[in-house]
Design a protein around this motif. Structure first.
Motif, PDB file in Angstrom:
ATOM      1  N   PRO A  68      -3.405   4.598  57.964  1.00 59.77           N
ATOM      2  CA  PRO A  68      -3.781   6.018  58.085  1.00 59.77           C
ATOM      3  C   PRO A  68      -3.062   6.716  59.245  1.00 59.77           C
ATOM      4  CG  PRO A  68      -5.727   4.648  57.836  1.00 59.77           C
ATOM      5  CD  PRO A  68      -4.575   3.715  58.050  1.00 59.77           C
ATOM      6  N   VAL A 115      -1.642  12.354  65.042  1.00 56.00           N
ATOM      7  CA  VAL A 115      -0.680  12.157  63.955  1.00 56.00           C
ATOM      8  C   VAL A 115      -1.352  11.276  62.903  1.00 56.00           C
ATOM      9  CG1 VAL A 115       1.512  11.001  63.395  1.00 56.00           C
ATOM     10  CG2 VAL A 115       1.321  12.370  65.480  1.00 56.00           C
ATOM     11  N   PRO A 143      -8.559   6.164  52.975  1.00 53.50           N
ATOM     12  CA  PRO A 143      -7.141   6.055  53.333  1.00 53.50           C
ATOM     13  C   PRO A 143      -6.645   4.631  53.536  1.00 53.50           C
ATOM     14  CG  PRO A 143      -8.402   6.976  55.148  1.00 53.50           C
ATOM     15  CD  PRO A 143      -9.324   6.893  53.981  1.00 53.50           C
TER      16      PRO A 143
END
Ligand SMILES: Cc1cc2nc3c(=O)[nH]c(=O)nc-3n(C[C@H](O)[C@H](O)[C@H](O)COP(=O)(O)OP(=O)(O)OC[C@H]3O[C@@H](n4cnc5c(N)ncnc54)[C@H](O)[C@@H]3O)c2cc1C
Lengths: 344, 276
Positions: free
Chosen positions: A292, A270, B17
């Motif tokens: 993240p 995920v 990210p």
């Protein structure tokens, strides 16, 4: 004047529509009613199919053995034929793996444009669609004047259409498709090793395992086997779907993509480079809750986490409740309680 | 296996990210504030595609007079691409084909695909009969999952696979592909051979280690092509953003310390059982 076509396809039995197809029908009916425009449904199926009764619109279908296999060349030809027959200005379709593979190609063939991962459609005068960018970090509302405009709807964003069983059966108009020469054959479906189907999109709960399960514990021991048993035991007892952090699945790199917990693969992951599943609830255990990872939780409504670290990411506004505790002890007890419940 | 492969991998660059992203309004529409100065990386799923491509070529090098080849085509600001290449170029050998264009995920995929298709069609030495078009099945910025498909259509390729985790070439030309489908399963297909489009998911390979020697060899060709990169402007194809906002992210978190594991378990079981 707009006209709407909803593209749908059969499920693996070939005899009924998939749930995301029924969701697309609801979304399409809602949109056409709001805009006061015509609507039709297109179906891709290998043979005769049981359609929900009370569909209030024309239904066109392509059928034939070639459509038993989800495959680019045949599915693109089928959807193209349905669109050419109906000449819609708006095409709605479910973002299933089957239609996601082909729909941009179909839009291109029709001289149209496509937007995907649509989560909502609104607007009275025009049509405005919501979607996320930067892996669920930014929510945008978009619109386009170009037509035909194809919109792929994410699964779980609309209620599935339910039939009125007393209504008459719908009649279906068959559409002919010229198939190209076929170079690809679908030979089967591979399920995860050990037959442990741990990904359950319809489950009410997502259980996410983090790398902490396989790390040295405060007593100095690594207890990966016990972790595996606790996790699988919980999945059996709760019916939850299993997600994982990247760090945990990556531990198995070089072993055919499998984690040290053999039932985990990258498909369970995920987050930024993994999935963004939709479940009403999510429980994370032994996972740090770094950004993240957590962006994969965008569509999980209620979130709880168990971590030893009182400063983990979950405590910083990313979960509703965080238990600072040993997940081995908590989950063993949870499994016991669930087992006792099922016996009583 | 003697058959040479011509693999073209398409990859953009995206912000790391771990960075905080903030939408802002630029004259051209929405943008990420300061995206040009945020640390960037090769788009992760496209990077997986690139690693898989290099591994496939290492296993199928072709023959000295007819070698397999790997191109990396990227439509992105060249200054930013140059920074990202400093690490990517150390990992594997490829020929970079840069197109200098706008940064970010708010651009239209149809225009991007048109430029990429035109560039690929004009690649000197590319044999389209041997072409495997690789890329990520979705980018980490636009995340639409349509660019490769559109390039494939423009190049007339109708064998396309998305969410690919594995490809296995067979001796006589065909290959087997595993694509992700619903419920954590893979669909297995056999294709007669190139040309084909493969949009990669994670695949099975770890990130290759940096090798400074490969980096130096690559950079000798990368720097000149970056300097000569043609510039592309992207059409919007009527795509308009009504809004682009950050979601309300912050939850009020109840942090539970010093509760006995049994009591926690009890609370969790009750919570699971409750209808939300
Ligand atoms: C480009 C990129 C993409 C990424 N994509 C993803 C992604 O898609 N998904 C993703 O998950 N990550 C992703 N990451 C990685 C992410 O940044 C984190 O490194 C990762 O999520 C950490 O995983 P973890 O929380 O399981 O492990 P860790 O950070 O190691 O955390 C383990 C946690 O377990 C706790 N713990 C240990 N033992 C116990 C116990 N007995 N009981 C309770 N708690 C315990 C520890 O306190 C710790 O908080 C990405 C990173 C990059 C750079």
């Amino acid at each position: 004047m707009e006209s709407v076509l909803i593209l749908t396809h059969a499920d693996e039995t070939g005899a009924a529509l998939t749930k995301p197809s029924l969701e697309a029908i609801s979304a399409g009916l809602e949109l056409s009613t709001r805009l006061g425009v015509s609507i039709a449904i297109g179906v891709v199926a290998p043979g005769p199919i049981a359609l929900p009764k009370s569909l209030p619109c024309a239904v066109v279908a392509v059928s034939g053995e070639a459509f038993a296999q989800p495959r680019y060349a045949t599915d693109a030809a089928a959807c193209e034929a349905l669109c050419r027959a109906q000449k819609p200005s708006i095409v709605l379709a479910p973002a299933s793996s089957r239609f996601t593979r082909v729909m941009a190609g179909v839009a291109h063939r029709l001289g149209g444009v496509i937007d995907t991962h649509i989560t909502a459609i609104r607007g009275h005068a025009g049509i405005e669609a919501s979607r996320w960018l930067y892996r669920q970090r930014i929510e945008a509302v978009i619109t386009r004047d170009a037509r035909p405009w194809f919109l792929l709807l994410d699964a779980g964003t609309h209620a599935a259409f339910t039939a009125d069983p007393s209504a008459p059966a719908v009649t279906i108009e068959k559409i002919h498709v010229d198939l190209p020469a076929l170079r690809t054959t679908v030979t089967g479906i591979e399920t995860p090793k050990q037959d442990a189907l741990t990904i359950r999109p319809d489950a009410k709960l997502l259980f996410v395992a983090g790398a902490g399960w396989t790390k040295k514990q405060p007593d100095g021991q690594v207890r990966a086997q016990e972790a595996g048993e606790l996790i699988l035991g919980f999945l059996r007892a709760s019916g939850a779907s299993l997600g994982s952090s990247k760090s945990l699945v990556d531990q198995g790199e070089g072993q055919g993509g499998n984690s040290v917990l053999p039932f985990l693969t990258h498909m369970n992951q995920v987050g930024q480079t993994g999935a963004t599943p939709r479940h009403p609830k999510g429980l994370a255990a032994c996972c740090h809750g770094e950004e993240p990872h957590v962006i994969g939780w965008r569509f999980i409504a209620e979130r709880r986490a168990i971590s030893l670290d009182p400063n983990c990411g979950w405590t910083r506004g990313k979960a509703d409740v965080v238990y600072i505790a040993d997940a081995f002890r908590v989950m063993a007890k949870v499994n016991e309680l669930l087992a006792a419940r099922s016996q009583s | 296996m003697a058959n040479a492969l011509h693999i073209v991998a398409c990859a953009g660059i995206v912000p790391d990210p771990l960075q905080t992203l903030e939408p802002t309004l630029a004259p051209t529409g929405p943008a990420i504030r300061n995206e040009m100065v945020l640390p960037a990386m090769l788009d992760p799923w496209a990077a997986c595609a690139l690693y898989e491509a290099a591994s496939l070529i290492a296993k199928n090098p072709g023959e000295p007079q007819n070698p397999s080849k790997l191109w990396l085509v990227s439509l992105t600001p060249k200054a930013k691409l140059q920074q990202v290449m400093m690490t990517v170029a150390q990992k594997l050998s490829f020929e970079l084909v840069p197109i200098d264009g706008p940064i970010g995920g708010f651009t239209d995929a149809h225009s991007t695909a048109a430029i990429l298709a035109e560039t690929i069609a004009a690649l000197p030495g590319l044999d389209r009969g041997k072409l495997l078009l690789f890329g990520g099945w979705e980018s980490a910025n636009r995340g639409a999952g349509v660019t490769l498909q559109l390039i494939g259509e423009r190049l007339g390729i109708t064998d396309q696979f998305q969410g690919v985790d594995q490809i296995e070439l067979r001796d006589d030309g065909p290959f087997e592909v595993l694509e992700r489908v619903e419920g954590g399963r893979h669909q297995v297909s056999v294709c007669a051979g190139p040309p084909a489009v493969l949009g990669w998911a994670t695949g099975n390979l770890p990130e290759p280690r940096n090798n400074p020697q490969i980096g130096m060899d690559n950079m000798r060709t990368i720097m000149p092509v970056l300097q000569k990169a043609k510039t592309a402007a992207l059409d919007t194809n009527s795509l308009r953003y009504v809004s682009a906002t950050l979601p309300a992210q912050q939850r009020t978190t109840r942090v539970v310390k010093d509760m006995h594991p049994e009591a926690i378990a009890q609370e969790i079981v009750e919570w699971i059982g409750k209808d939300s």
